[in-house]
Scaffold this motif. Sequence first.
Motif, PDB file in Angstrom:
ATOM      1  N   SER A 186       8.928  -3.102 -37.793  1.00  0.00           N
ATOM      2  CA  SER A 186       9.187  -1.114 -37.089  1.00  0.00           C
ATOM      3  C   SER A 186       8.441   0.068 -36.871  1.00  0.00           C
ATOM      4  CB  SER A 186      10.494  -1.134 -37.242  1.00  0.00           C
ATOM      5  OG  SER A 186      11.189   0.259 -36.592  1.00  0.00           O
ATOM      6  N   ALA A 187       7.805   0.597 -37.685  1.00  0.00           N
ATOM      7  CA  ALA A 187       7.098   1.498 -38.017  1.00  0.00           C
ATOM      8  C   ALA A 187       5.659   1.351 -37.656  1.00  0.00           C
ATOM      9  CB  ALA A 187       6.547   1.573 -40.394  1.00  0.00           C
ATOM     10  N   ALA A 188       4.922   0.142 -37.437  1.00  0.00           N
ATOM     11  CA  ALA A 188       4.288  -0.323 -36.872  1.00  0.00           C
ATOM     12  C   ALA A 188       4.241  -0.370 -35.600  1.00  0.00           C
ATOM     13  CB  ALA A 188       3.459  -1.440 -36.783  1.00  0.00           C
ATOM     14  N   ALA A 189       5.529  -0.348 -34.857  1.00  0.00           N
ATOM     15  CA  ALA A 189       5.936  -0.007 -33.586  1.00  0.00           C
ATOM     16  C   ALA A 189       5.241   1.707 -32.889  1.00  0.00           C
ATOM     17  CB  ALA A 189       6.553  -0.759 -32.639  1.00  0.00           C
ATOM     18  N   GLU A 190       6.205   1.996 -34.228  1.00  0.00           N
ATOM     19  CA  GLU A 190       5.930   3.656 -33.679  1.00  0.00           C
ATOM     20  C   GLU A 190       4.715   4.047 -33.601  1.00  0.00           C
ATOM     21  OE1 GLU A 190       8.576   5.541 -36.406  1.00  0.00           O
ATOM     22  OE2 GLU A 190      10.539   3.873 -35.999  1.00  0.00           O
ATOM     23  N   MET A 191       3.764   3.355 -34.922  1.00  0.00           N
ATOM     24  CA  MET A 191       2.337   4.820 -34.845  1.00  0.00           C
ATOM     25  C   MET A 191       1.649   3.656 -34.207  1.00  0.00           C
ATOM     26  SD  MET A 191       2.806   4.328 -39.050  1.00  0.00           S
ATOM     27  CE  MET A 191       1.151   5.328 -39.833  1.00  0.00           C
ATOM     28  N   GLY A 192       1.693   2.692 -33.639  1.00  0.00           N
ATOM     29  CA  GLY A 192       0.656   2.082 -32.618  1.00  0.00           C
ATOM     30  C   GLY A 192       0.041   1.329 -32.680  1.00  0.00           C
ATOM     31  N   VAL A 193       0.027   0.659 -34.195  1.00  0.00           N
ATOM     32  CA  VAL A 193      -0.363  -0.083 -34.673  1.00  0.00           C
ATOM     33  C   VAL A 193       0.415  -2.059 -34.326  1.00  0.00           C
ATOM     34  CG1 VAL A 193      -0.988  -1.741 -37.198  1.00  0.00           C
ATOM     35  CG2 VAL A 193      -0.702   0.259 -37.171  1.00  0.00           C
ATOM     36  N   ARG A 194      -1.018  -2.423 -34.029  1.00  0.00           N
ATOM     37  CA  ARG A 194      -0.530  -3.837 -32.870  1.00  0.00           C
ATOM     38  C   ARG A 194       0.006  -4.831 -33.870  1.00  0.00           C
ATOM     39  NH1 ARG A 194      -5.070  -4.407 -29.503  1.00  0.00           N
ATOM     40  NH2 ARG A 194      -6.419  -4.109 -31.331  1.00  0.00           N
ATOM     41  N   ILE A 195       0.458  -5.731 -33.521  1.00  0.00           N
ATOM     42  CA  ILE A 195       1.018  -6.921 -35.038  1.00  0.00           C
ATOM     43  C   ILE A 195       0.801  -8.115 -33.762  1.00  0.00           C
ATOM     44  CG2 ILE A 195       3.059  -8.165 -36.009  1.00  0.00           C
ATOM     45  CD1 ILE A 195       1.912  -5.462 -37.077  1.00  0.00           C
ATOM     46  N   PRO A 196       0.291  -9.406 -33.915  1.00  0.00           N
ATOM     47  CA  PRO A 196      -0.947  -9.045 -35.213  1.00  0.00           C
ATOM     48  C   PRO A 196      -2.415  -8.592 -35.261  1.00  0.00           C
ATOM     49  CG  PRO A 196      -0.963 -11.768 -34.055  1.00  0.00           C
ATOM     50  CD  PRO A 196       0.043 -10.228 -33.232  1.00  0.00           C
ATOM     51  N   GLU A 197      -2.655  -8.295 -33.742  1.00  0.00           N
ATOM     52  CA  GLU A 197      -4.142  -7.685 -33.214  1.00  0.00           C
ATOM     53  C   GLU A 197      -4.514  -6.971 -34.573  1.00  0.00           C
ATOM     54  OE1 GLU A 197      -2.059  -8.747 -29.522  1.00  0.00           O
ATOM     55  OE2 GLU A 197      -1.472  -7.894 -31.419  1.00  0.00           O
ATOM     56  N   ASP A 198      -3.452  -5.975 -34.210  1.00  0.00           N
ATOM     57  CA  ASP A 198      -4.371  -4.830 -35.863  1.00  0.00           C
ATOM     58  C   ASP A 198      -4.213  -5.158 -37.099  1.00  0.00           C
ATOM     59  OD1 ASP A 198      -5.522  -3.089 -34.065  1.00  0.00           O
ATOM     60  OD2 ASP A 198      -3.710  -2.308 -33.654  1.00  0.00           O
ATOM     61  N   HIS A 227      14.932   2.149 -51.887  1.00  0.00           N
ATOM     62  CA  HIS A 227      15.551   3.289 -51.170  1.00  0.00           C
ATOM     63  C   HIS A 227      14.601   4.012 -50.177  1.00  0.00           C
ATOM     64  CE1 HIS A 227      18.818   2.294 -54.373  1.00  0.00           C
ATOM     65  NE2 HIS A 227      18.163   2.364 -54.779  1.00  0.00           N
ATOM     66  N   SER A 228      15.524   4.700 -49.077  1.00  0.00           N
ATOM     67  CA  SER A 228      15.042   5.496 -48.049  1.00  0.00           C
ATOM     68  C   SER A 228      15.208   6.770 -48.545  1.00  0.00           C
ATOM     69  CB  SER A 228      16.124   4.748 -47.094  1.00  0.00           C
ATOM     70  OG  SER A 228      15.650   4.042 -46.475  1.00  0.00           O
ATOM     71  N   PRO A 229      14.746   7.487 -48.140  1.00  0.00           N
ATOM     72  CA  PRO A 229      13.981   7.611 -47.126  1.00  0.00           C
ATOM     73  C   PRO A 229      12.383   7.235 -47.201  1.00  0.00           C
ATOM     74  CG  PRO A 229      13.960  10.124 -46.964  1.00  0.00           C
ATOM     75  CD  PRO A 229      15.059   9.402 -48.769  1.00  0.00           C
ATOM     76  N   LYS A 230      12.425   6.886 -48.443  1.00  0.00           N
ATOM     77  CA  LYS A 230      10.608   6.999 -49.636  1.00  0.00           C
ATOM     78  C   LYS A 230      10.629   5.378 -49.540  1.00  0.00           C
ATOM     79  CE  LYS A 230      11.591   9.680 -53.509  1.00  0.00           C
ATOM     80  NZ  LYS A 230      11.776   9.678 -55.107  1.00  0.00           N
ATOM     81  N   ARG A 231      11.273   4.553 -49.071  1.00  0.00           N
ATOM     82  CA  ARG A 231      10.653   3.683 -48.614  1.00  0.00           C
ATOM     83  C   ARG A 231      10.502   2.900 -47.422  1.00  0.00           C
ATOM     84  NH1 ARG A 231      14.049  -0.607 -45.732  1.00  0.00           N
ATOM     85  NH2 ARG A 231      13.423  -2.514 -45.335  1.00  0.00           N
ATOM     86  N   GLU A 232      10.656   3.973 -45.900  1.00  0.00           N
ATOM     87  CA  GLU A 232      10.115   4.146 -44.845  1.00  0.00           C
ATOM     88  C   GLU A 232       9.336   4.761 -45.264  1.00  0.00           C
ATOM     89  OE1 GLU A 232      13.946   2.912 -44.812  1.00  0.00           O
ATOM     90  OE2 GLU A 232      13.021   4.660 -45.909  1.00  0.00           O
ATOM     91  N   GLU A 233       9.212   5.966 -45.227  1.00  0.00           N
ATOM     92  CA  GLU A 233       7.417   6.779 -46.150  1.00  0.00           C
ATOM     93  C   GLU A 233       6.561   6.068 -46.780  1.00  0.00           C
ATOM     94  OE1 GLU A 233       4.340   9.787 -45.038  1.00  0.00           O
ATOM     95  OE2 GLU A 233       6.644   9.626 -44.575  1.00  0.00           O
ATOM     96  N   ALA A 234       6.790   5.266 -47.578  1.00  0.00           N
ATOM     97  CA  ALA A 234       5.398   4.475 -48.358  1.00  0.00           C
ATOM     98  C   ALA A 234       4.760   3.535 -47.396  1.00  0.00           C
ATOM     99  CB  ALA A 234       6.649   3.807 -49.506  1.00  0.00           C
ATOM    100  N   MET A 235       5.800   2.765 -46.004  1.00  0.00           N
ATOM    101  CA  MET A 235       5.535   2.353 -45.131  1.00  0.00           C
ATOM    102  C   MET A 235       4.393   2.463 -44.773  1.00  0.00           C
ATOM    103  SD  MET A 235       8.397  -0.762 -44.655  1.00  0.00           S
ATOM    104  CE  MET A 235       9.398  -2.044 -45.876  1.00  0.00           C
ATOM    105  N   ARG A 236       5.060   3.416 -44.253  1.00  0.00           N
ATOM    106  CA  ARG A 236       3.795   5.295 -42.715  1.00  0.00           C
ATOM    107  C   ARG A 236       2.666   4.790 -42.877  1.00  0.00           C
ATOM    108  NH1 ARG A 236       9.167   7.010 -41.996  1.00  0.00           N
ATOM    109  NH2 ARG A 236       9.827   6.336 -40.014  1.00  0.00           N
ATOM    110  N   VAL A 237       2.747   5.273 -44.885  1.00  0.00           N
ATOM    111  CA  VAL A 237       1.443   5.853 -45.840  1.00  0.00           C
ATOM    112  C   VAL A 237       0.709   5.052 -45.814  1.00  0.00           C
ATOM    113  CG1 VAL A 237       0.790   6.088 -48.021  1.00  0.00           C
ATOM    114  CG2 VAL A 237       2.476   7.796 -46.776  1.00  0.00           C
ATOM    115  N   PHE A 238       1.297   3.021 -46.127  1.00  0.00           N
ATOM    116  CA  PHE A 238       0.624   2.094 -46.002  1.00  0.00           C
ATOM    117  C   PHE A 238      -0.394   1.293 -44.436  1.00  0.00           C
ATOM    118  CE2 PHE A 238       0.719  -2.716 -44.971  1.00  0.00           C
ATOM    119  CZ  PHE A 238      -0.270  -3.287 -46.163  1.00  0.00           C
TER     120      PHE A 238
END
Length: 344
Positions: free
Chosen positions: A269-281, A235-246
């Motif tokens: 979506s979280a990766a785009a917000e945090m600047g994590v490149r897919i699939p480069e990173d 469930h949100s928001p714990k789900r999204e927070e766990a992905m950001r931690v990952f």
Amino acid sequence: MPIKEKSKPAKRDRVTIRTVAAHAGVSVAAVSKVMRNAYGVSENLRAKVTGSIEELGYRPSRTARGLRGRTFTIGLLLVDIRNPFLPEVIDGVNGVLAPSHYQAMIGVGEGRMQLETSLIESMIDYKMDGLILVAPRLPTEIIAEFAAQVPIVAVGYHDPKAKTFDTVNTDDQRGAEIAVEALLKCGYRDIEMLSLGAREGHKVSVVRQREIGYRRAMLRAGLGSSAPISHIPVHSPKREEAMRVFLARSDRPRGVFCWSDLDAITLLSAAAEMGVRIPEDLAVVGYDNSTTAALSLVNLASIDQSGRELGEAATRTLLSRIEGRSDPEHLLLMPSLVNRKSLI
């Protein structure tokens, strides 16, 4: 001058199955066979009967049908209507039911055992002819009790030993292996799996089957000692927070296999917000090949388990059970990888 009364329209006689039979020039039994999509019905007979039904506007009385033991309704119990994979399953069910004059009635269990039980009991009380349960949370013994009252097919429920109900699944273990093999082929050996919270699945659920396949593929590649699984809250928001931690971890893997597109797309979506490149990173493979995964802005590599085929196979299996088959059937469909930019 007397007021002239308006003439009342002539009352139309109720159209019955006998009316349809007489209009089509066939027997009542033949009409019944067409309506329940019985085996061996010729296209010529089907066209005759269907044409008469449409021309006469025949609508069967469900009450009368229930009294005779057949309502021509199928209960379809879904785990969660928000999953973009499920509309494909529904399309498959409706595609098989369309020529049979059966109709599907949908209930949503929301992954809660008490609600699932209540909905199944209601479907039985309404005298539905059979039930398709998609990813039910109920234990086998409870489903078996219901199956003693009504034919049941379970989808996304791996219990090949079930005797009183049928199962239709994708080979989820093999699907997870394919995902890991694709990551390995692209040169990634630092691979992790994102799965559901440990309490959310049970041993016959798709998520636990995919975990088994993931571990097996990693072991076969000589990576069994480093085959981590991160369990994400539902469930949100714990789900999204766990992905950001990952994503923020210093030891974040180079490749990740997500148990479902639901989580994989949220991760992108979280990766785009945090600047994590897919699939480069980070290379990502999901599971379900949902319509959202194919969008150009998403471009998610995913394991295709063909929801439409699952729905079709489950419906055909249920109809054969309704027609009197008693030996259990446990079908296993083969998944495949649809490669997209999140992997290469």
